[in-house]
Motif scaffolding. Structure first.
Motif, short mmCIF file in Angstrom:
data_model
loop_
_atom_site.label_atom_id
_atom_site.label_comp_id
_atom_site.label_asym_id
_atom_site.label_seq_id
_atom_site.Cartn_x
_atom_site.Cartn_y
_atom_site.Cartn_z
N LEU A 79 4.13 5.35 -16.02
CA LEU A 79 4.28 4.92 -14.29
C LEU A 79 2.55 4.67 -14.29
O LEU A 79 2.86 4.00 -13.17
CB LEU A 79 4.69 6.59 -14.24
N ASP A 80 1.62 5.35 -14.94
CA ASP A 80 0.50 5.08 -14.32
C ASP A 80 0.74 3.63 -14.52
O ASP A 80 -0.41 2.80 -13.03
CB ASP A 80 -0.47 5.99 -14.83
N THR A 81 0.79 3.29 -15.66
CA THR A 81 0.24 1.63 -15.66
C THR A 81 1.18 0.88 -14.78
O THR A 81 0.54 -0.34 -14.11
CB THR A 81 1.10 1.49 -17.50
N TYR A 82 2.47 1.38 -15.06
CA TYR A 82 3.38 -0.04 -14.16
C TYR A 82 3.07 0.18 -12.33
O TYR A 82 2.98 -1.14 -12.13
CB TYR A 82 4.64 0.57 -14.55
N LEU A 83 2.71 1.48 -12.10
CA LEU A 83 1.80 1.22 -10.74
C LEU A 83 0.97 0.21 -10.80
O LEU A 83 0.57 -0.19 -9.94
CB LEU A 83 1.89 2.65 -10.49
N GLU A 84 -0.23 0.22 -11.49
CA GLU A 84 -1.21 -0.11 -11.72
C GLU A 84 -1.13 -1.81 -11.66
O GLU A 84 -1.31 -2.67 -10.62
CB GLU A 84 -2.38 -0.49 -12.39
N LEU A 85 0.30 -2.26 -12.65
CA LEU A 85 0.46 -3.76 -12.47
C LEU A 85 0.60 -3.90 -11.64
O LEU A 85 0.31 -5.34 -11.39
CB LEU A 85 0.95 -4.14 -14.03
N LYS A 86 1.97 -3.36 -10.78
CA LYS A 86 2.46 -3.60 -9.50
C LYS A 86 1.27 -4.05 -8.53
O LYS A 86 1.64 -4.79 -7.51
CB LYS A 86 3.91 -2.99 -9.02
N GLU A 87 0.70 -3.28 -8.07
CA GLU A 87 0.02 -3.33 -7.36
C GLU A 87 -1.35 -4.33 -7.85
O GLU A 87 -1.84 -5.10 -6.38
CB GLU A 87 -1.02 -1.64 -7.74
N GLY A 106 10.18 -24.74 -6.83
CA GLY A 106 9.11 -24.32 -6.00
C GLY A 106 8.12 -24.49 -7.42
O GLY A 106 7.80 -24.71 -8.66
N LYS A 107 6.58 -23.75 -6.83
CA LYS A 107 5.82 -23.23 -7.58
C LYS A 107 4.57 -22.29 -7.07
O LYS A 107 4.69 -22.14 -5.85
CB LYS A 107 5.32 -24.46 -6.94
N GLY A 108 4.32 -21.39 -7.99
CA GLY A 108 3.22 -20.58 -7.20
C GLY A 108 2.16 -20.30 -7.55
O GLY A 108 1.76 -20.85 -9.17
N ILE A 109 1.27 -18.87 -7.56
CA ILE A 109 -0.27 -18.62 -8.26
C ILE A 109 -0.07 -17.40 -8.89
O ILE A 109 0.12 -16.65 -6.97
CB ILE A 109 -1.32 -19.50 -7.50
N VAL A 110 -0.18 -16.65 -9.45
CA VAL A 110 -0.26 -15.54 -10.00
C VAL A 110 -1.57 -15.17 -10.49
O VAL A 110 -2.64 -15.88 -11.52
CB VAL A 110 0.28 -15.28 -11.59
N LYS A 111 -1.98 -14.20 -9.96
CA LYS A 111 -3.75 -13.61 -9.88
C LYS A 111 -3.49 -11.82 -9.97
O LYS A 111 -3.02 -11.25 -9.43
CB LYS A 111 -4.46 -13.55 -8.61
N ASN A 112 -4.47 -11.90 -11.63
CA ASN A 112 -4.41 -10.89 -12.42
C ASN A 112 -5.25 -10.13 -11.92
O ASN A 112 -6.49 -10.49 -12.37
CB ASN A 112 -4.75 -11.12 -13.91
N TYR A 113 -5.33 -8.78 -10.93
CA TYR A 113 -6.68 -8.40 -10.58
C TYR A 113 -6.81 -6.80 -11.34
O TYR A 113 -7.73 -5.77 -11.21
CB TYR A 113 -6.78 -7.73 -8.99
N SER A 114 -5.55 -6.68 -12.95
CA SER A 114 -5.85 -5.15 -13.38
C SER A 114 -6.82 -5.48 -14.80
O SER A 114 -7.58 -6.77 -14.23
CB SER A 114 -4.60 -5.23 -13.72
N THR A 115 -7.08 -4.61 -15.05
CA THR A 115 -8.21 -4.26 -16.20
C THR A 115 -6.77 -5.01 -17.79
O THR A 115 -7.29 -4.83 -18.43
CB THR A 115 -8.44 -3.10 -16.08
N PHE A 116 -5.89 -4.93 -17.03
CA PHE A 116 -4.71 -4.97 -18.20
C PHE A 116 -4.91 -6.49 -18.52
O PHE A 116 -5.06 -7.55 -17.35
CB PHE A 116 -3.63 -4.86 -18.12
N SER A 117 -4.06 -7.58 -19.82
CA SER A 117 -3.65 -8.78 -20.64
C SER A 117 -2.80 -8.40 -20.41
O SER A 117 -2.17 -7.44 -21.01
CB SER A 117 -4.94 -9.08 -21.66
#
Length: 207
Positions: A79-87, A106-117
């Motif tokens: 749950l902690d990991t899921y919330l971090e990923l969502k945030e 359509g098109k978009g850009i995703v940015k990973n601000y988390s510590t996870f890969s």
């Protein structure tokens, strides 16, 4: 053995612990090596987080009891990991437009601000009418490769028919199995299990 008249039967590296309960009746009360737990994510996590001690938790029934503890702690970490990923993993920019024959793209850009890969990251687009009512939805992969920490990736999507949709929303989908596998293989201090049950002693009643 402890007055229980147990004995062990060895066969192809299997050990069965048997108790004599009547004059001519025997009962298997435990085993060792009957089940291979090494591919079980709850077992792997339990070993890493301190729920299972491989030096003393060696029989199948004992391991199964320890895995019950491991599941409870693992769900909390998931749950902690899921919330971090969502945030912290976000669609930072996106747009869509209707096309020929009621299609949309359509098109978009995703940015990973988390510590996870995160591998195989998915998206879901929901198409709506002018009143905000859902008409249809579509999903797909942002990328089949891994989105590393700090990385950005662009993606595109196409939906063959969206009716008279005039609005749309998009969200990222984090696969539950991937989260559990990540948690299982992550490096832990080995104190997580004891720390969790010290803070949540009522959870021991669930075992």
């Amino acid at each position: 053995m402890n007055g229980l008249n147990r004995f062990a039967y060895f066969c192809f590296r299997l050990i069965f612990f048997i108790k004599k309960i009547q004059q001519v009746l025997l009962q298997i009360i435990d085993s060792k090596g009957l089940t291979d737990f090494v591919e079980n994510d709850n077992y792997v996590f339990g070993v890493n987080a301190g729920c299972i001690d491989k030096r003393i938790d060696t029989t199948d029934q004992v391991i199964l009891k320890r895995i019950k503890k491991s599941k409870i702690v693992m769900l909390d970490k998931a749950l902690d990991t899921y919330l971090e990923l969502k945030e912290n993993i976000k669609v930072v920019n996106w747009n869509w437009e209707s096309g020929y024959g009621g299609s949309a793209s359509g098109k978009g850009i995703v940015k990973n601000y988390s510590t996870f890969s995160v591998p195989n990251l998915k998206y879901k687009v929901v198409y709506k009418d002018k009143n905000g009512n859902e008409i249809t939805s579509d999903d797909g992969y942002v990328d089949y490769n891994t989105l590393d920490s700090g990385e950005s990736k662009s993606f595109s999507f196409y939906t063959s028919y969206v009716g008279n949709a005039s609005r749309a929303s998009i969200e990222l989908v984090f696969d539950e199995d991937l989260i559990f596998k990540y948690i299982a293989k992550k490096e832990w201090s080995g104190k997580e299990c004891n720390e969790y049950f010290e803070k949540n002693p009522e959870k021991l009643k669930e075992l």
